[in-house]
Design a protein around this motif. Sequence first.
Motif, mmCIF file in Angstrom:
data_model
loop_
_atom_site.group_PDB
_atom_site.id
_atom_site.type_symbol
_atom_site.label_atom_id
_atom_site.label_comp_id
_atom_site.label_asym_id
_atom_site.label_seq_id
_atom_site.Cartn_x
_atom_site.Cartn_y
_atom_site.Cartn_z
ATOM 1 N N PRO A 79 29.766 40.137 42.861
ATOM 2 C CA PRO A 79 30.901 39.230 43.066
ATOM 3 C C PRO A 79 30.521 37.946 43.796
ATOM 4 C CG PRO A 79 31.563 41.478 43.538
ATOM 5 C CD PRO A 79 30.071 41.494 43.370
ATOM 6 N N VAL A 80 29.668 38.049 44.788
ATOM 7 C CA VAL A 80 29.273 36.853 45.532
ATOM 8 C C VAL A 80 28.470 35.912 44.642
ATOM 9 C CG1 VAL A 80 27.881 36.013 47.463
ATOM 10 C CG2 VAL A 80 29.376 37.983 47.780
ATOM 11 N N LEU A 81 27.615 36.473 43.782
ATOM 12 C CA LEU A 81 26.812 35.639 42.883
ATOM 13 C C LEU A 81 27.680 34.805 41.949
ATOM 14 C CD1 LEU A 81 23.888 38.026 41.848
ATOM 15 C CD2 LEU A 81 23.717 35.962 43.238
ATOM 16 N N VAL A 82 28.832 35.328 41.557
ATOM 17 C CA VAL A 82 29.675 34.590 40.612
ATOM 18 C C VAL A 82 30.750 33.776 41.313
ATOM 19 C CG1 VAL A 82 29.243 36.190 38.725
ATOM 20 C CG2 VAL A 82 31.187 36.592 40.250
ATOM 21 N N GLY A 83 30.674 33.691 42.658
ATOM 22 C CA GLY A 83 31.552 32.774 43.372
ATOM 23 C C GLY A 83 32.728 33.383 44.092
ATOM 24 N N ALA A 84 32.796 34.704 44.231
ATOM 25 C CA ALA A 84 33.886 35.313 44.992
ATOM 26 C C ALA A 84 33.788 34.908 46.454
ATOM 27 C CB ALA A 84 33.832 36.832 44.861
ATOM 28 N N MET A 144 22.721 40.011 34.503
ATOM 29 C CA MET A 144 21.577 40.902 34.314
ATOM 30 C C MET A 144 21.734 42.163 35.150
ATOM 31 S SD MET A 144 18.494 38.084 34.303
ATOM 32 C CE MET A 144 17.202 39.309 34.159
ATOM 33 N N ARG A 145 22.172 42.004 36.387
ATOM 34 C CA ARG A 145 22.352 43.178 37.239
ATOM 35 C C ARG A 145 23.461 44.077 36.709
ATOM 36 N NH1 ARG A 145 21.924 40.399 43.235
ATOM 37 N NH2 ARG A 145 19.658 40.224 43.288
ATOM 38 N N ALA A 146 24.556 43.459 36.275
ATOM 39 C CA ALA A 146 25.666 44.253 35.757
ATOM 40 C C ALA A 146 25.237 45.071 34.539
ATOM 41 C CB ALA A 146 26.831 43.327 35.389
ATOM 42 N N CYS A 147 24.433 44.457 33.678
ATOM 43 C CA CYS A 147 23.939 45.179 32.499
ATOM 44 C C CYS A 147 22.987 46.298 32.894
ATOM 45 C CB CYS A 147 23.251 44.208 31.547
ATOM 46 S SG CYS A 147 24.371 43.035 30.749
ATOM 47 N N CYS A 148 22.092 46.006 33.825
ATOM 48 C CA CYS A 148 21.113 47.021 34.247
ATOM 49 C C CYS A 148 21.798 48.207 34.920
ATOM 50 C CB CYS A 148 20.100 46.400 35.203
ATOM 51 S SG CYS A 148 18.944 45.268 34.419
ATOM 52 N N MET A 149 22.718 47.927 35.847
ATOM 53 C CA MET A 149 23.355 49.010 36.593
ATOM 54 C C MET A 149 24.308 49.816 35.710
ATOM 55 S SD MET A 149 21.787 48.686 39.375
ATOM 56 C CE MET A 149 22.580 50.011 40.274
ATOM 57 N N GLY A 178 31.073 47.008 36.521
ATOM 58 C CA GLY A 178 30.049 45.996 36.775
ATOM 59 C C GLY A 178 30.255 44.726 35.970
ATOM 60 N N ARG A 179 30.622 44.894 34.696
ATOM 61 C CA ARG A 179 30.817 43.713 33.845
ATOM 62 C C ARG A 179 32.037 42.909 34.296
ATOM 63 N NH1 ARG A 179 29.227 47.993 30.880
ATOM 64 N NH2 ARG A 179 27.276 47.792 29.713
ATOM 65 N N ASP A 180 33.087 43.601 34.762
ATOM 66 C CA ASP A 180 34.264 42.897 35.287
ATOM 67 C C ASP A 180 33.884 42.060 36.508
ATOM 68 O OD1 ASP A 180 36.501 44.090 33.618
ATOM 69 O OD2 ASP A 180 35.588 45.903 34.427
ATOM 70 N N LEU A 181 33.063 42.628 37.369
ATOM 71 C CA LEU A 181 32.636 41.908 38.572
ATOM 72 C C LEU A 181 31.829 40.660 38.212
ATOM 73 C CD1 LEU A 181 31.459 44.945 40.754
ATOM 74 C CD2 LEU A 181 33.596 43.668 40.987
ATOM 75 N N ALA A 182 31.039 40.750 37.123
ATOM 76 C CA ALA A 182 30.132 39.663 36.764
ATOM 77 C C ALA A 182 30.827 38.507 36.058
ATOM 78 C CB ALA A 182 28.991 40.192 35.880
ATOM 79 N N ILE A 183 32.001 38.744 35.500
ATOM 80 C CA ILE A 183 32.651 37.674 34.735
ATOM 81 C C ILE A 183 33.919 37.153 35.397
ATOM 82 C CG2 ILE A 183 31.723 38.522 32.544
ATOM 83 C CD1 ILE A 183 34.426 39.760 31.933
ATOM 84 N N ASP A 184 34.412 37.859 36.420
ATOM 85 C CA ASP A 184 35.670 37.446 37.050
ATOM 86 C C ASP A 184 35.513 37.422 38.571
ATOM 87 O OD1 ASP A 184 38.220 36.909 37.859
ATOM 88 O OD2 ASP A 184 39.127 38.737 37.044
ATOM 89 N N ARG A 192 42.968 48.564 41.196
ATOM 90 C CA ARG A 192 42.118 47.683 40.410
ATOM 91 C C ARG A 192 42.961 46.898 39.422
ATOM 92 N NH1 ARG A 192 39.015 48.147 35.694
ATOM 93 N NH2 ARG A 192 39.719 50.278 35.395
ATOM 94 N N ARG A 193 42.706 45.588 39.351
ATOM 95 C CA ARG A 193 43.427 44.709 38.447
ATOM 96 C C ARG A 193 42.613 44.513 37.183
ATOM 97 N NH1 ARG A 193 42.845 39.462 37.750
ATOM 98 N NH2 ARG A 193 41.561 39.262 39.619
ATOM 99 N N ARG A 194 43.245 44.664 36.044
ATOM 100 C CA ARG A 194 42.567 44.461 34.758
ATOM 101 C C ARG A 194 42.813 43.035 34.297
ATOM 102 N NH1 ARG A 194 38.585 47.385 33.831
ATOM 103 N NH2 ARG A 194 38.737 46.714 31.662
#
Length: 723
Positions: free
Chosen positions: A561-566, A612-617, A655-661, A721-723
């Motif tokens: 989340p921090v990487l994508v600006g949270a 990349m991390r979201a995909c790996c994890m 993980g993918r939700d965290l990486a895009i939102d 959790r919000r979708r």
Amino acid sequence: MDCFALMLPYVKGADPFVKLTAESVETDSQSSDDADYESIAATTKRREQLCRELSGLKTDMPFEALLDVLCVEDEYEAFKHRFSGIFAAIALRAIAYVDETAVQSKILDSARAVIEAELTGATDADSSVNAQLRSLDSYKALEYVGLEGQTALIRYFKGILEMARYAVAGLSSDECKMWPNNPYANLLNSYNPMSCQEHNMDEALGYTKHFSGKLVDAHIPIVVQPATLADEIPDSVFGEMADYAHAIWTFQPTRLFVPVLLIHGVQLSLVVFTRKGWHNVGLGPFAYTDNQPDSRDFDPLSGTICKLLYFLSLPPQKFGHFCDVSRRIWGDYEFVRRRDSTDEDQDPVLVDVNFSKDSTDSSITIAKECRIEQTIDLRGRMAHKFRVKHRGERAILKLSWTPVDRLPESAVYDALKAANIPNIPSIIDSGIIVKNSFGYRVEYLLIEDCGVPLVEYLQAQLTLGIDELSDIAASVMSQAVECIYSAWNAGILHCNITADSVVVKDGRVAIPDWGHAKFAKDCAVDVDTLAAKWLFDKNKVAGDGDCDASTTATPLYASIPVLVGATQRSIVDDIESVLYVAIDALYKLQVDPPVVGMVGAKLYCSTTLALMRACCMGHDRYMEAVGVAKCSELFAWLMDTFREYLFVRNGEYIGRDLAIDPEFERTVEIQQLERILVQIKERVFGKSPVSNTGKKPSQVGKSSTSVKAPRRSKRFQSKKRRR
């Protein structure tokens, strides 16, 4: 002036910012060509990145405002009045710069008569402009006349400094004593064009007493452009200046700001890089645009000469540094408590920094070979760390730059101590060196030496098998989580876990580097007392985890989340960072790693790293995906446990939700975390080869704090959790 020297050309050692590939090539010539190409390409890319980082952070600062920030307004007015004859004499001898060529100017006789009459009447007889003009009659070095472009401007700039020395001869004996010593006499070499190399400057002012021609000695880089620039500095020029400032921040641990002198055509500008941004201070013209100037051209030029010579007379502790480094940068420092003559109890945390003539019990020896290497950014928070000795014991000295509206790290350590948080380093001494310099404070901490990062600790024990090493890593990781959980329960969030934040010494784990920490609004410690002691506004530093993600995170270990600006943080983000520290350490121990480690991938784009991390994890064989081919069953269990805690909610991978939102809300799941800590006590600490502050294994899993956990603020509570 005896702290600077003009040096040309400017040479430096190896550049720490450029990473060249180690691929073999067929010939030495080809290898050299490839290295040169990569070096130039890396420099260009680096400077483009610096331009982007500082975009929109420019402030046009009036000259008077800069004087106010430096608290030297009265000194400047006295300097301007006392030596006005010198500035006038130099202005009357100034050149004209016409069609990018230096030509000798001649002020019209009628204008010259008026100027000399006014100046002579405004000054004392012993220091009249005529006396300075007579002194300049012996100055015959006008070899810059007839030169063109950059060469002409640099030679003329140096000529001004030379004329100042000649003009001083016209002062009275008493005034001569008040004029700063001129440091430029032996270092005014002839101008030679330079090739394009890393951090080679057009010109630079350096420290005469310890001049070595390296970045550690540079005080003011000088950039020269043949033509006068418009209001906006071109990216190619600005990127060059920002690159020099970045390098100086990296090599000089006493910096408050980095001034760069920009000579563009007949204009002088001072570009001041601070931790917050940059300021453009126009000094004015230092040459005429007509070879027959009149009296209207004279005053601005004379004023520019005055401003220039004044700044070059300031000692470093008033212009760019927090202490006097004119004689040396490395050596024995003393941090002395500052006492106000009227009130001995005023601001007891403030300190002055001085060089000690000899090593004493109270002095701290700072040597460049004892520096702990780490990344220094051009703006935002910054820290220099050194391994030092204090009273015969090894310690860590940390000099840190923190926004004035954020917590001093010393205050966080006081809070952690009051809350009895485990695995926290002992503070030997601490204090504030500068309360506010362009919006940043400078503080120092002298901390016990708690050892080395996890990966170095493991590498020192390679005689052990991978199972034993990964068991150690599991134990260290578990103790780190226990520490940040206890701190979070007391209302303190770390916010920047990195490899350097998890250290081990003689089997003892410690969590240092709390400079990015945040207090919750309902923090369990006495924030009022801390605010009064450490001079901060509690209303500005308390919050629910709000942080500026761009300036308070290390991308290699930051959560997705921090990487994508949270901008919201919680303990979940800190635990995720601990996970990456452990994975990175194990990856670096692999004899034949199957892939490039995703955790340690040094990418420019944080968003790409997050994806990349979201995909790996999210992969079934995620351990291999992040580069860890082998590990013990205990380490694998711990990773599985925390992976589920971090990335699975209601049976779904998030993980993918965290990486895009960036606004995706990941719940803390307190009960699940507490169950994990109980399981860790049973499975990890029961067989731990690493001690948790000397406690027995049965005690380690229990919280060491006697502070009751506060009512958590909204951000710290579990949410749907919000979708």
